[in-house]
Design a protein around this motif. Sequence first.
Motif, PDB file in Angstrom:
ATOM      1  N   TYR A  13      -2.316  52.177   1.942  1.00 15.04           N
ATOM      2  CA  TYR A  13      -1.510  50.779   1.578  1.00 15.04           C
ATOM      3  C   TYR A  13      -2.697  49.793   0.950  1.00 15.04           C
ATOM      4  N   ALA A  14      -3.700  50.317   0.573  1.00 16.79           N
ATOM      5  CA  ALA A  14      -4.532  49.290  -0.264  1.00 16.79           C
ATOM      6  C   ALA A  14      -3.877  49.373  -1.449  1.00 16.79           C
ATOM      7  N   ARG A  90      -2.901  45.981   1.769  1.00 14.29           N
ATOM      8  CA  ARG A  90      -2.620  45.735   3.190  1.00 14.29           C
ATOM      9  C   ARG A  90      -3.706  46.421   4.072  1.00 14.29           C
ATOM     10  N   ALA A  91      -4.424  47.344   3.515  1.00 17.07           N
ATOM     11  CA  ALA A  91      -5.439  48.309   4.092  1.00 17.07           C
ATOM     12  C   ALA A  91      -6.493  47.423   5.022  1.00 17.07           C
ATOM     13  N   PRO A  92      -6.783  46.383   4.357  1.00 16.56           N
ATOM     14  CA  PRO A  92      -8.038  45.638   5.174  1.00 16.56           C
ATOM     15  C   PRO A  92      -7.497  45.041   6.309  1.00 16.56           C
ATOM     16  N   GLU A  93      -5.992  44.851   6.360  1.00 16.56           N
ATOM     17  CA  GLU A  93      -5.493  44.222   7.646  1.00 16.56           C
ATOM     18  C   GLU A  93      -5.793  45.238   8.955  1.00 16.56           C
ATOM     19  N   HIS A 120      -7.041  40.703  -0.538  1.00 20.99           N
ATOM     20  CA  HIS A 120      -7.046  40.828   1.207  1.00 20.99           C
ATOM     21  C   HIS A 120      -8.490  41.424   1.558  1.00 20.99           C
ATOM     22  N   GLY A 121      -9.026  42.182   0.647  1.00 20.13           N
ATOM     23  CA  GLY A 121     -10.561  42.769   1.036  1.00 20.13           C
ATOM     24  C   GLY A 121     -11.312  41.778   1.629  1.00 20.13           C
ATOM     25  N   ILE A 122     -11.111  40.538   1.464  1.00 18.65           N
ATOM     26  CA  ILE A 122     -12.074  39.457   2.013  1.00 18.65           C
ATOM     27  C   ILE A 122     -11.792  39.339   3.526  1.00 18.65           C
ATOM     28  N   GLN A 123     -10.450  39.905   4.093  1.00 19.17           N
ATOM     29  CA  GLN A 123     -10.555  39.867   5.555  1.00 19.17           C
ATOM     30  C   GLN A 123     -11.341  40.805   6.108  1.00 19.17           C
TER      31      GLN A 123
END
Length: 193
Positions: A13-14, A90-93, A120-123
Amino acid sequence: MAQQKILFLTGDYAEDYETMVPFQMMQMVGHIVHAVCPDKSAGDKIITAIHDFEGDQTYSEKRGHHFVLNASFSDVQVANYDALMIAGGRAPEYLRLNAKLIDIVKQFVAANKPIAAVCHGIQILTAADVVRGKKLTAYPAVAPEVTMAGGSYAAVNIDEAVTDGNLVTAPAWPAHPQWIAAFLKVLGTKIEL
């Protein structure tokens, strides 16, 4: 142009464009790109998600494509790579919960190697505690995490990128032209037409 070896972090889900486009673009200009995901090996698939901006208060999400990983996460040795790219979605989560992945990111930062992260990769970067004192952008919903992690959040247009030293960030896939061009510049990649 010197061929460089790039580690590409992605997972289930990236975001589809944020996985497919950077992976293919870096290969197109001659770089070697190893796409990996914790607990998966070369030949395994991830499923991506398509995030679209349709006028709602946040993005919508649809099922994306199957993406075949071309390297095994268990084989990653930071010394073998010149740079790191991190997909959004969503993957980085959940990827940021993997201790080895966080250690890999910290090693890239300690070695002062170029890093590009989108959305969201910054997460993953905030979870690794490597944005302190850096100016960067992210999907706006990630802004509080950037600030709490000691970074300086840049509220830029969705199609813009921010470069601070060897760190290149962007808020989402509409920024690909600027984000990828900025990362190629950091890498020293020259394209002859």
